[in-house]
Design an enzyme around this catalytic site. Structure first.
Site, mmCIF file in Angstrom:
data_model
loop_
_atom_site.group_PDB
_atom_site.id
_atom_site.type_symbol
_atom_site.label_atom_id
_atom_site.label_comp_id
_atom_site.label_asym_id
_atom_site.label_seq_id
_atom_site.Cartn_x
_atom_site.Cartn_y
_atom_site.Cartn_z
ATOM 1 N N GLU A 55 0.810 -1.214 0.000
ATOM 2 C CA GLU A 55 0.000 0.000 0.000
ATOM 3 C C GLU A 55 0.841 1.260 0.000
ATOM 4 O O GLU A 55 0.548 2.226 -0.726
ATOM 5 C CB GLU A 55 -0.956 0.006 1.199
ATOM 6 C CG GLU A 55 -2.155 -0.923 1.083
ATOM 7 C CD GLU A 55 -1.856 -2.384 1.376
ATOM 8 O OE1 GLU A 55 -0.698 -2.692 1.728
ATOM 9 O OE2 GLU A 55 -2.763 -3.217 1.269
ATOM 10 N N HIS A 112 -11.837 -4.758 9.700
ATOM 11 C CA HIS A 112 -12.339 -4.505 8.345
ATOM 12 C C HIS A 112 -13.594 -3.646 8.331
ATOM 13 O O HIS A 112 -14.366 -3.708 7.377
ATOM 14 C CB HIS A 112 -12.656 -5.836 7.648
ATOM 15 C CG HIS A 112 -11.486 -6.457 6.937
ATOM 16 N ND1 HIS A 112 -10.285 -6.704 7.554
ATOM 17 C CD2 HIS A 112 -11.320 -6.870 5.656
ATOM 18 C CE1 HIS A 112 -9.458 -7.265 6.683
ATOM 19 N NE2 HIS A 112 -10.061 -7.365 5.530
HETATM 20 C C1 LIG Z 1 -2.936 -4.880 4.161
HETATM 21 C C2 LIG Z 1 -4.017 -5.580 3.431
HETATM 22 N N1 LIG Z 1 -4.243 -5.291 2.148
HETATM 23 C C3 LIG Z 1 -5.210 -5.921 1.477
HETATM 24 C C4 LIG Z 1 -5.996 -6.861 2.079
HETATM 25 C C5 LIG Z 1 -7.097 -7.580 1.282
HETATM 26 N N2 LIG Z 1 -6.733 -8.986 1.116
HETATM 27 C C6 LIG Z 1 -7.198 -9.921 1.950
HETATM 28 S S1 LIG Z 1 -6.512 -11.418 1.666
HETATM 29 C C7 LIG Z 1 -5.594 -10.827 0.396
HETATM 30 C C8 LIG Z 1 -4.667 -11.743 -0.336
HETATM 31 C C9 LIG Z 1 -3.588 -12.264 0.541
HETATM 32 O O1 LIG Z 1 -2.903 -13.282 -0.101
HETATM 33 P P1 LIG Z 1 -1.873 -14.218 0.649
HETATM 34 O O2 LIG Z 1 -1.079 -13.428 1.609
HETATM 35 O O3 LIG Z 1 -1.122 -14.945 -0.395
HETATM 36 O O4 LIG Z 1 -2.763 -15.220 1.497
HETATM 37 P P2 LIG Z 1 -3.826 -16.281 0.989
HETATM 38 O O5 LIG Z 1 -5.140 -15.584 0.976
HETATM 39 O O6 LIG Z 1 -3.400 -16.759 -0.342
HETATM 40 O O7 LIG Z 1 -3.807 -17.353 2.018
HETATM 41 C C10 LIG Z 1 -5.832 -9.471 0.208
HETATM 42 C C11 LIG Z 1 -5.221 -8.665 -0.858
HETATM 43 C C12 LIG Z 1 -5.754 -7.115 3.436
HETATM 44 N N3 LIG Z 1 -6.496 -7.978 4.135
HETATM 45 N N4 LIG Z 1 -4.763 -6.472 4.085
#
Ligand SMILES: Cc1ncc(C[n+]2csc(CCOP(=O)(O)OP(=O)(O)O)c2C)c(N)n1
Ligand SMILES: Cc1ncc(C[n+]2csc(CCOP(=O)(O)OP(=O)(O)O)c2C)c(N)n1
Ligand SMILES: [Mg+2]
Ligand SMILES: [Mg+2]
Lengths: 346, 326, 326, 346
Positions: free
Chosen positions: C59, C128
């Protein structure tokens, strides 16, 4: 570390010597002016590190953007901001390069594409990414150079920015000025792996460590890196190994390092070593040195006079440039002005 | 005892470190450098590098680590050098420190103390002159306090450390060098209550931290002009001590709020609104506030001065509220 | 034309991308995924990966890159998926976007548009469910707007892009699925002015964004009980349109402010204070507000519901202000 | 990647199979309950990745702390939170492990030292650093395990945290669950260097990549890493290469990957491959499998019944646990309660 060429031309040598002397003497004057309370706020001197700005910036190209930190007087000067405008800025005068709004930590100049002057450690890196992204999207071939201290490497933003630069293949030249300390924190107390230039390799970015006390090494490395950035339209990273001879700022009692250490580094003074080298090459004589010192002294005196003669922004203009004054935003501006009016007239 | 605010905080830190093994101080340059404002000077020699822990420039990670260490049974004092840099660790403060207790249904406490320097006035320009106390005071789960007197600078830390929930202490940079007489008995500090620092009958001046002395000075000037101002020092910015604030306003029927934050969305606005909600019928005049001008704080001395609340501007605003046209 | 708020924003984005080559959209999952809230679905197919640019989870860097690209002559629209994650990029917004123009003495403009989803109501729990508009509305150098109607959702983006300064658009997540009739002529949108959405004579209900419809519903209920409420939709949260707000209050002599932010330090407090400062003598009753309870927003439906402003709670508060005891 | 032992004991094999089946079936039920609107908010399923939690968590030690993400049902279950408490939490009931305040993304349990359930990507890493720092300062030999997705690697906080762990030599085991996507963003679209386990090496942290679809490989790698963390009192890092079979959350149309890709990965299903292997080793028969499925089905039915029978927190307790109710903070609490009272009774 990269090697250095065996011979330096007289012309090139005099140029570097002049540039480094301008930075050095200007900053010595700043320290003096700080004592006289002409300059206030935070003042971070670059003394000892002059070879980096003097060796690097002339290689970036006329159209390059520069993003720097609060220790940026030398960069501003090398990038073409006049000493007049720099000193006037530190005096807080309207004639300053930021109209007195920024001070020592926030030198700006749209004309030469000098984007500051950022006082938040690592805060400039994302800006550099964005400037380079704009160039790439507009198919312009110019580059963006981003200077920062080794302290920034511990900040998350550094890593986010390097990743973006590599992922999007942006024309950014990162120049880390590793002077071994972030305020009082020695590099080994802040990084588990202290070989900074390796950090960039973790992102697949071309990277090299350079003797930052030697203007020739700096210049050679930057020239190569700039070529690479332009040709490959990809980022590059240079770690300049250097040292600041002065305290972090004007408030620093320097409890964290020994006088001996400082003295040892002073042996590597970039101005002195270049002078010695040019003398040894027999392309520099006493008269040259005196000539440089004299012209620099004049430039400084003029700048001090200019800054002294400058004007204060009228206090009625306090709110100016918080927002753009345009037709569209007139109402916004008006409203805010009205609200603030109450305060200013409190 | 004659001492400075800097010394008062240092001796509070020292005492805390001596009395409780779980306490440690962590932050940028708190150790070898002696603290950006020299507050922790000498402490690393006394308590060692583990307990006076220098951190890299990694605000989010070390503040989060403070929160984690609190979860792990320690009593960390985390110094974020200034509120300006706290913008880099807000997620940890808002989404972890402030929520963990509630989100876990009360299972976890986060007894962390965060110290930050705040405020402008030293020509440090736009990025180094924030007063964002109001942001922190907005967040449920946090407690926010701001010492304005020597006694509070000396006494608040102990109470903050006793609190099982996260506490943020805002120390105004203009205070550190200030000297004064520290009362022997600093037990008078009570972070739960606003303090009436000057009794008066005509108008309530409500302020805190760095502006307390400006406000007291203004009150003296006003007294010369025949206006008897009461000065309320909030001390706690979250929660706010409505009782003390309202009692004062009900007595004086007028209020002027002084706050170094930018006017729109300032803490002063919140206090004003509380008065308008709860003591509306007690008011004899419009509410008023003296805040910072809505501009990134400029470097030049005269502009910075004009941007911030000053004794003069407080005096003028109070006169206006009192109907003494200026 | 019948459409949803989601579609309205999508077509605004589409139009902007079509009309100005300098415009591009950047953010997490705006491209391949189609946007977390499906707002940008299909745009990458139309405009390509360069202009609908997926970013890593970074971000601070990509918001800063948006600011930098704006400095470099582009017109970036940066989507921060939700306001919750904007805590990670506040430094870039506050210390760069908001200050660069002023700090440089007017040399640089930062024509960046930041879009963020805001608000609670979907049982997403404490981390959230933030409504931090008031924080952004506190910062000089930023403009902050929040669409509440379909026309504004459709029309605000264009105006934001025309603005030479940074603009933040808050889109309440509860609006996207909402359907309605979009007026053909969306030029009625004027981000500079608050809009009176319902004329009334007894009390001014001042709200914005996600709460506009709740407030309008409350006004209808109140009308049945004989209370004629005026509903003011702020649209611009910074700067606030004092003129429209005060004109309404001067007409109705009473105001209730509705805001999904936590009560203490809410934008509602700021608006109340402005009324107390500037229209004190026009008021016939204490000011009042309906905000979120001061608690990290809980997951369980009944608790979340109780924590947020609702039609019922608005109606009750207005009745209280009108002296109809409940 | 690390190797795997040639033979698995029947006892161990049954245990893993049972654990993975518990996670799998519980989550399948969750999806169903989501359809019935018993579970609301965001729901992120772990299906496909079960080998990681099942292989890793039993090796951490009784006293280990676990920090996880919003995709943490499996971790919570493996770390000893009852299925009853997990399902009740997702139902929003008082009997839930977070008393219904947290939901699917925020499972917590002080008793087993399960520290959540963090819904901010990378937000848990600094907490893990702090928990380990506390242990180190108190001379406790237990470890902290921190799970996160590969998406977190792009966040600055990841880098800040790894550096701190290495610099201060903290007993943290980082376990990156690399399922190749962060929502719809493929790894190669978010990292310039996609070999995640190398990132840790940049900080001098021991690191390995592991076949995360194979519970035996996971288990072996974690056992070694835990030993290393304990003995060297230093961090370690494991990249688990895995895949989620389901959508990111319940709102994801999965536009970003092909059905074929998903099908290919499903061939590596950790439950199926372990079953096949144990059968091949002749230590598992049909009756065993049926037995496991039956007991798991019962556990799930009980948990659903338990969750259904649970209670809502009284709405009057809305503000509870925002602050600690103690003598010291009584006044704080009182004040806040009064202020909120106005709102609640609006
Ligand atoms: C700081 C932040 N930015 C965006 C989000 C929205 N978001 C939730 S899960 C996710 C993807 C995360 O991917 P990863 O770390 O690979 O975990 P996975 O869901 O694949 O287990 C995003 C972008 C968030 N929760 N926190
Ligand atoms: C985010 C942030 N944290 C802390 C500071 C305070 N600070 C100013 S300069 C500095 C040291 C930076 O060191 P380095 O990056 O090595 O640059 P140098 O001063 O050595 O040129 C610190 C900690 C800051 N300006 N920004
Ligand atoms: Mg340095
Ligand atoms: Mg992933």
């Amino acid at each position: 570390m990269t090697g250095k060429p065996s011979q330096v031309s007289r012309e090139q040598g005099l140029q570097w010597l002049t540039d480094m002397t301008r930075i050095r003497r200007m900053e010595e004057k700043c320290a003096e002016l700080y004592g006289q309370e002409k300059i206030r706020g935070f003042l971070h001197l670059y003394i000892g590190e002059e070879a980096v700005a003097a060796g690097a910036i002339p290689e970036l190209g006329e159209d390059a953007a520069v993003v720097a930190t609060y220790r940026e007087h030398g960069h501003a000067l090398m990038h073409g901001i006049s000493m007049n405008a720099i000193l006037a800025e530190m005096f807080g005068k309207r004639e300053g390069c930021s109209h007195g709004r920024g001070g020592s930590m926030h030198l700006f100049d749209a004309g030469t594409r000098f984007y500051g002057g950022n006082a938040i450690v690592s805060g400039g890196l994302p800006l550099a990414i964005g400037l380079a992204l704009a160039d790439k999207m507009k198919n312009r071939r110019r580059i963006t150079a981003c200077f920062f201290g080794e302290g920034a490497v511990a900040e998350g933003e550094f890593h986010e920015s390097l990743n973006l630069a590599a992922l999007w293949q942006l024309p950014v030249l990162f120049i880390c000025e590793n002077n071994l300390y972030a305020m009082g924190t020695a590099l080994a107390r802040s990084e588990s792996v202290t070989d900074i230039h390796q950090k960039a390799k973790c992102y697949g970015i071309f990277s090299a460590a350079v003797d930052g006390m030697d203007v020739i090494s700096v210049n050679t490395a930057v020239r190569d890196a700039v070529k690479r950035v332009r040709e490959k339209a990809a980022p590059a990273f240079l770690e300049m190994r250097t040292y600041r001879f002065r305290a972090h700022s004007m408030f620093d009692p320097e409890l964290y390092r020994s006088k001996e250490e400082v003295e040892q580094w002073k042996q590597l003074c970039p101005v002195a070593t270049l002078t010695a080298r040019l003398r040894a090459q027999k392309v520099l004589n006493d008269a040259d040195v005196q000539g440089i010192e004299k012209s620099v002294a004049e430039e400084i005196q003029n700048a001090v006079d200019f800054a002294n003669a400058g004007h204060w922004e009228p206090v009625e203009d306090l709110l100016k440039d918080t927002y753009t004054e345009s037709i569209l935003s007139n109402l916004f501006t008006l409203n805010t002005a009205i609200n603030n009016q109450n305060i200013r007239n409190d | 005892m004659k001492t400075t605010y800097r010394e008062a905080m240092r001796s509070a830190l020292q005492e805390a470190l001596q009395q409780d093994e779980r306490v440690f101080l962590m932050g940028e340059d708190v150790g070898r450098y002696g603290g950006c404002y020299a507050v922790s000077k000498g402490l690393q020699e006394e308590f060692g590098e583990e307990r006076i822990r220098d951190t890299p420039l990694s605000e989010s990670a070390f503040v989060g680590a403070g929160i984690g260490a609190a979860l792990g049974g320690m009593r960390p004092i985390v110094e974020v050098m200034t509120v300006n840099f706290s913008l880099l660790c807000l997620d940890q403060i808002v989404n972890n420190a402030a929520t963990l207790r509630h989100m876990s249904g009360g299972q976890f406490s986060v007894p962390v103390v965060l110290r930050m320097t705040t405020g402008a006035g030293r020509q440090l320009a736009a990025q180094h002159s924030h007063s964002l106390e109001c942001w922190y005071a907005h967040v449920p789960g946090l407690r926010v306090i701001a010492p304005g007197t020597l006694e509070d600078m000396r006494g608040m830390l102990r109470l903050a450390l006793e609190d099982p929930d996260p506490v943020i202490i805002f120390e105004h940079n203009a205070l550190y060098n200030r000297e004064g007489e520290l009362a022997e008995d600093s037990s008078i500090t009570d972070i739960r209550r606003a303090a009436v620092r000057r009794n008066g009958s005509d108008v309530s001046l409500i302020c805190y931290g760095g502006n307390l002395h400006k406000t007291l000075d203004a009150a003296e000037q006003l007294a010369e002009g025949g206006i008897d101002a009461e000065v309320v020092d909030l001390r706690s910015l979250r929660p706010l001590d409505d009782e003390t604030i309202l009692a004062s306003v009900r007595k004086t029927h007028r209020a002027v709020l002084i706050d170094e934050g930018w006017r729109s969305g300032s803490l002063a606005g919140e206090i004003g609104m509380r008065i308008a909600e709860q003591a509306f019928y007690d008011l004899d005049a419009p509410l008023a506030r003296v805040c910072s001008a809505e501009v990134p704080i400029p470097y030049a001395a005269h502009l910075e001065h004009a941007a911030l609340p000053q004794v003069d501007t407080i005096v003028e605003k109070v006169r206006e509220v009192m109907g003494q046209n200026v």
